[in-house]
Motif scaffolding. Sequence first.
Motif, PDB file in Angstrom:
ATOM      1  N   CYS A 132       0.822  -1.214   0.000  1.00 23.15           N
ATOM      2  CA  CYS A 132       0.000   0.000   0.000  1.00 23.15           C
ATOM      3  C   CYS A 132       0.855   1.263   0.000  1.00 23.15           C
ATOM      4  O   CYS A 132       0.593   2.209  -0.755  1.00 23.15           O
ATOM      5  CB  CYS A 132      -0.942   0.006   1.203  1.00 23.15           C
ATOM      6  N   SER A 133       1.888   1.286   0.829  1.00 21.68           N
ATOM      7  CA  SER A 133       2.708   2.501   0.927  1.00 21.68           C
ATOM      8  C   SER A 133       3.499   2.733  -0.352  1.00 21.68           C
ATOM      9  O   SER A 133       3.768   3.883  -0.725  1.00 21.68           O
ATOM     10  CB  SER A 133       3.652   2.411   2.126  1.00 21.68           C
ATOM     11  N   PHE A 134       3.851   1.679  -1.070  1.00 22.63           N
ATOM     12  CA  PHE A 134       4.651   1.785  -2.282  1.00 22.63           C
ATOM     13  C   PHE A 134       3.794   2.107  -3.505  1.00 22.63           C
ATOM     14  O   PHE A 134       4.131   2.988  -4.311  1.00 22.63           O
ATOM     15  CB  PHE A 134       5.410   0.477  -2.489  1.00 22.63           C
ATOM     16  N   LEU A 135       2.654   1.429  -3.646  1.00 20.04           N
ATOM     17  CA  LEU A 135       1.933   1.467  -4.913  1.00 20.04           C
ATOM     18  C   LEU A 135       0.556   2.119  -4.861  1.00 20.04           C
ATOM     19  O   LEU A 135      -0.017   2.414  -5.918  1.00 20.04           O
ATOM     20  CB  LEU A 135       1.794   0.037  -5.461  1.00 20.04           C
ATOM     21  N   ILE A 136       0.020   2.343  -3.681  1.00 18.84           N
ATOM     22  CA  ILE A 136      -1.316   2.938  -3.588  1.00 18.84           C
ATOM     23  C   ILE A 136      -1.261   4.352  -3.020  1.00 18.84           C
ATOM     24  O   ILE A 136      -1.934   5.259  -3.514  1.00 18.84           O
ATOM     25  CB  ILE A 136      -2.260   2.047  -2.755  1.00 18.84           C
ATOM     26  N   ASP A 137      -0.460   4.541  -1.980  1.00 19.81           N
ATOM     27  CA  ASP A 137      -0.363   5.864  -1.363  1.00 19.81           C
ATOM     28  C   ASP A 137       0.276   6.862  -2.339  1.00 19.81           C
ATOM     29  O   ASP A 137       1.118   6.502  -3.150  1.00 19.81           O
ATOM     30  CB  ASP A 137       0.476   5.803  -0.091  1.00 19.81           C
ATOM     31  N   GLY A 138      -0.105   8.101  -2.199  1.00 19.70           N
ATOM     32  CA  GLY A 138       0.428   9.148  -3.062  1.00 19.70           C
ATOM     33  C   GLY A 138      -0.700   9.958  -3.659  1.00 19.70           C
ATOM     34  O   GLY A 138      -1.826   9.476  -3.799  1.00 19.70           O
ATOM     35  N   ASN A 139      -0.403  11.185  -4.000  1.00 26.26           N
ATOM     36  CA  ASN A 139      -1.440  12.090  -4.476  1.00 26.26           C
ATOM     37  C   ASN A 139      -1.262  12.459  -5.942  1.00 26.26           C
ATOM     38  O   ASN A 139      -1.656  13.545  -6.356  1.00 26.26           O
ATOM     39  CB  ASN A 139      -1.431  13.368  -3.612  1.00 26.26           C
ATOM     40  N   GLN A 140      -0.699  11.566  -6.730  1.00 31.34           N
ATOM     41  CA  GLN A 140      -0.480  11.848  -8.140  1.00 31.34           C
ATOM     42  C   GLN A 140      -1.566  11.177  -8.989  1.00 31.34           C
ATOM     43  O   GLN A 140      -2.372  10.394  -8.500  1.00 31.34           O
ATOM     44  CB  GLN A 140       0.911  11.389  -8.558  1.00 31.34           C
ATOM     45  N   ASN A 141      -1.561  11.518 -10.261  1.00 34.92           N
ATOM     46  CA  ASN A 141      -2.543  10.969 -11.198  1.00 34.92           C
ATOM     47  C   ASN A 141      -2.090   9.570 -11.608  1.00 34.92           C
ATOM     48  O   ASN A 141      -1.466   9.376 -12.644  1.00 34.92           O
ATOM     49  CB  ASN A 141      -2.650  11.893 -12.419  1.00 34.92           C
ATOM     50  N   SER A 142      -2.413   8.593 -10.766  1.00 36.61           N
ATOM     51  CA  SER A 142      -1.884   7.234 -10.920  1.00 36.61           C
ATOM     52  C   SER A 142      -2.970   6.279 -11.401  1.00 36.61           C
ATOM     53  O   SER A 142      -4.160   6.462 -11.118  1.00 36.61           O
ATOM     54  CB  SER A 142      -1.320   6.723  -9.591  1.00 36.61           C
ATOM     55  N   LEU A 143      -2.539   5.240 -12.098  1.00 40.34           N
ATOM     56  CA  LEU A 143      -3.451   4.236 -12.626  1.00 40.34           C
ATOM     57  C   LEU A 143      -2.852   2.846 -12.459  1.00 40.34           C
ATOM     58  O   LEU A 143      -1.631   2.670 -12.457  1.00 40.34           O
ATOM     59  CB  LEU A 143      -3.723   4.482 -14.117  1.00 40.34           C
ATOM     60  N   PHE A 144      -3.719   1.858 -12.311  1.00 39.96           N
ATOM     61  CA  PHE A 144      -3.354   0.450 -12.409  1.00 39.96           C
ATOM     62  C   PHE A 144      -3.816  -0.045 -13.776  1.00 39.96           C
ATOM     63  O   PHE A 144      -5.011  -0.015 -14.082  1.00 39.96           O
ATOM     64  CB  PHE A 144      -4.058  -0.386 -11.336  1.00 39.96           C
ATOM     65  N   TYR A 145      -2.879  -0.479 -14.604  1.00 42.50           N
ATOM     66  CA  TYR A 145      -3.229  -1.198 -15.825  1.00 42.50           C
ATOM     67  C   TYR A 145      -3.232  -2.688 -15.474  1.00 42.50           C
ATOM     68  O   TYR A 145      -2.174  -3.272 -15.233  1.00 42.50           O
ATOM     69  CB  TYR A 145      -2.224  -0.909 -16.940  1.00 42.50           C
ATOM     70  N   GLU A 146      -4.420  -3.279 -15.432  1.00 43.24           N
ATOM     71  CA  GLU A 146      -4.569  -4.687 -15.059  1.00 43.24           C
ATOM     72  C   GLU A 146      -4.642  -5.541 -16.322  1.00 43.24           C
ATOM     73  O   GLU A 146      -5.482  -5.294 -17.199  1.00 43.24           O
ATOM     74  CB  GLU A 146      -5.840  -4.899 -14.244  1.00 43.24           C
ATOM     75  N   PHE A 147      -3.807  -6.554 -16.385  1.00 43.59           N
ATOM     76  CA  PHE A 147      -3.777  -7.456 -17.539  1.00 43.59           C
ATOM     77  C   PHE A 147      -4.431  -8.782 -17.124  1.00 43.59           C
ATOM     78  O   PHE A 147      -3.977  -9.432 -16.173  1.00 43.59           O
ATOM     79  CB  PHE A 147      -2.341  -7.682 -18.005  1.00 43.59           C
ATOM     80  N   TRP A 148      -5.478  -9.171 -17.853  1.00 46.66           N
ATOM     81  CA  TRP A 148      -6.275 -10.345 -17.495  1.00 46.66           C
ATOM     82  C   TRP A 148      -6.232 -11.380 -18.605  1.00 46.66           C
ATOM     83  O   TRP A 148      -6.385 -11.058 -19.786  1.00 46.66           O
ATOM     84  CB  TRP A 148      -7.733  -9.945 -17.267  1.00 46.66           C
ATOM     85  N   ASP A 149      -6.035 -12.637 -18.194  1.00 46.74           N
ATOM     86  CA  ASP A 149      -6.226 -13.792 -19.070  1.00 46.74           C
ATOM     87  C   ASP A 149      -7.532 -14.434 -18.630  1.00 46.74           C
ATOM     88  O   ASP A 149      -7.564 -15.193 -17.662  1.00 46.74           O
ATOM     89  CB  ASP A 149      -5.051 -14.765 -18.925  1.00 46.74           C
ATOM     90  N   GLN A 150      -8.612 -14.057 -19.303  1.00 49.81           N
ATOM     91  CA  GLN A 150      -9.968 -14.429 -18.898  1.00 49.81           C
ATOM     92  C   GLN A 150     -10.212 -13.950 -17.463  1.00 49.81           C
ATOM     93  O   GLN A 150     -10.221 -12.758 -17.217  1.00 49.81           O
ATOM     94  CB  GLN A 150     -10.182 -15.930 -19.096  1.00 49.81           C
ATOM     95  N   ASP A 151     -10.365 -14.869 -16.496  1.00 51.47           N
ATOM     96  CA  ASP A 151     -10.641 -14.430 -15.123  1.00 51.47           C
ATOM     97  C   ASP A 151      -9.394 -14.455 -14.236  1.00 51.47           C
ATOM     98  O   ASP A 151      -9.484 -14.330 -13.019  1.00 51.47           O
ATOM     99  CB  ASP A 151     -11.746 -15.275 -14.489  1.00 51.47           C
ATOM    100  N   GLN A 152      -8.216 -14.588 -14.861  1.00 58.11           N
ATOM    101  CA  GLN A 152      -6.971 -14.640 -14.109  1.00 58.11           C
ATOM    102  C   GLN A 152      -6.197 -13.334 -14.276  1.00 58.11           C
ATOM    103  O   GLN A 152      -5.857 -12.939 -15.405  1.00 58.11           O
ATOM    104  CB  GLN A 152      -6.099 -15.809 -14.579  1.00 58.11           C
ATOM    105  N   LEU A 153      -5.903 -12.660 -13.162  1.00 56.53           N
ATOM    106  CA  LEU A 153      -5.062 -11.467 -13.188  1.00 56.53           C
ATOM    107  C   LEU A 153      -3.610 -11.902 -13.327  1.00 56.53           C
ATOM    108  O   LEU A 153      -3.085 -12.608 -12.466  1.00 56.53           O
ATOM    109  CB  LEU A 153      -5.248 -10.653 -11.905  1.00 56.53           C
ATOM    110  N   VAL A 154      -2.939 -11.484 -14.411  1.00 60.26           N
ATOM    111  CA  VAL A 154      -1.583 -11.970 -14.666  1.00 60.26           C
ATOM    112  C   VAL A 154      -0.526 -10.884 -14.508  1.00 60.26           C
ATOM    113  O   VAL A 154       0.657 -11.193 -14.358  1.00 60.26           O
ATOM    114  CB  VAL A 154      -1.472 -12.622 -16.058  1.00 60.26           C
ATOM    115  N   ALA A 155      -0.920  -9.606 -14.558  1.00 60.82           N
ATOM    116  CA  ALA A 155       0.063  -8.538 -14.415  1.00 60.82           C
ATOM    117  C   ALA A 155      -0.648  -7.237 -14.064  1.00 60.82           C
ATOM    118  O   ALA A 155      -1.812  -7.035 -14.412  1.00 60.82           O
ATOM    119  CB  ALA A 155       0.882  -8.358 -15.699  1.00 60.82           C
ATOM    120  N   VAL A 156       0.091  -6.362 -13.392  1.00 64.83           N
ATOM    121  CA  VAL A 156      -0.388  -5.006 -13.094  1.00 64.83           C
ATOM    122  C   VAL A 156       0.771  -4.045 -13.340  1.00 64.83           C
ATOM    123  O   VAL A 156       1.866  -4.236 -12.801  1.00 64.83           O
ATOM    124  CB  VAL A 156      -0.875  -4.864 -11.639  1.00 64.83           C
ATOM    125  N   ALA A 157       0.525  -3.028 -14.161  1.00 67.35           N
ATOM    126  CA  ALA A 157       1.495  -1.956 -14.375  1.00 67.35           C
ATOM    127  C   ALA A 157       0.985  -0.716 -13.669  1.00 67.35           C
ATOM    128  O   ALA A 157      -0.120  -0.246 -13.943  1.00 67.35           O
ATOM    129  CB  ALA A 157       1.683  -1.684 -15.860  1.00 67.35           C
TER     130      ALA A 157
END
Length: 235
Positions: A132-157
């Motif tokens: 959370c402190s590394f990837l969620i906290d912060g006040n910038q214009n941030s996004l999670f690009y979630e990569f899905w193989d059907q119902d399986q989450l395989v990567a997040v940028a």
Amino acid sequence: MTNLRALHFYSTPEHDCSYLEGRHAKTLFVDPQAIIATDTYSQLSDLGFRRSGKHIYRPHCDNCQACISIRIPVDRFSMTKSQKRVVSRNRDLKVNVKEPYFSDRHYDLYSRYINARHSDGDMHPPTEDQFCSFLIDGNQNSLFYEFWDQDQLVAVAVTDQLESGLSAIYTFFDPALTKRSLGTYAILYQIAEARDLNLDYIYLGYWVRDCRKMNYKISYRPLEMLLDGHWVLLK
């Protein structure tokens, strides 16, 4: 826009270098209490700063300039044959774009990635607080690009949007899916996304010549390196 001259900066004491064994490092931080708007964050990125959670920083070492900021000029970027194959292998993936948030799926994927790929680093062992402190906290214009193989989450940028580009903060992915080259694909996807958004650059953070884990960053050509305060194009 915050006047950069009005910002306060703080330097850490020497600490073990995260990139080069046996070396010591210093880090320069922007005042964590300062409100940093996107235009100021963009200026700082052009000066070689990066973000980790709520902290915006850059290396500030005595007698060492091994950490070099790099970025990809997306309109000049040309994929290699190998990179084209990576795109082809991952055309079946669906990408969802979300604001940063915590979920058990995110953390499970992150934890497996850290344990498999970075068990020798300072991010091991992974914890929910660290995530959370590394990837969620912060006040910038941030996004999670979630990569899905059907119902399986395989990567997040995890990506920050700047005025003239995207800053690739971190990517974590399923370490078992080596044939997909998900780390490479995540960067190639962000390059395409920047083009679609009419942005100029993908900021990849720091490259260190003698750090093996950094070698992948210079496989995207041409790229620009921040040398002596100037961005220099390397073909």
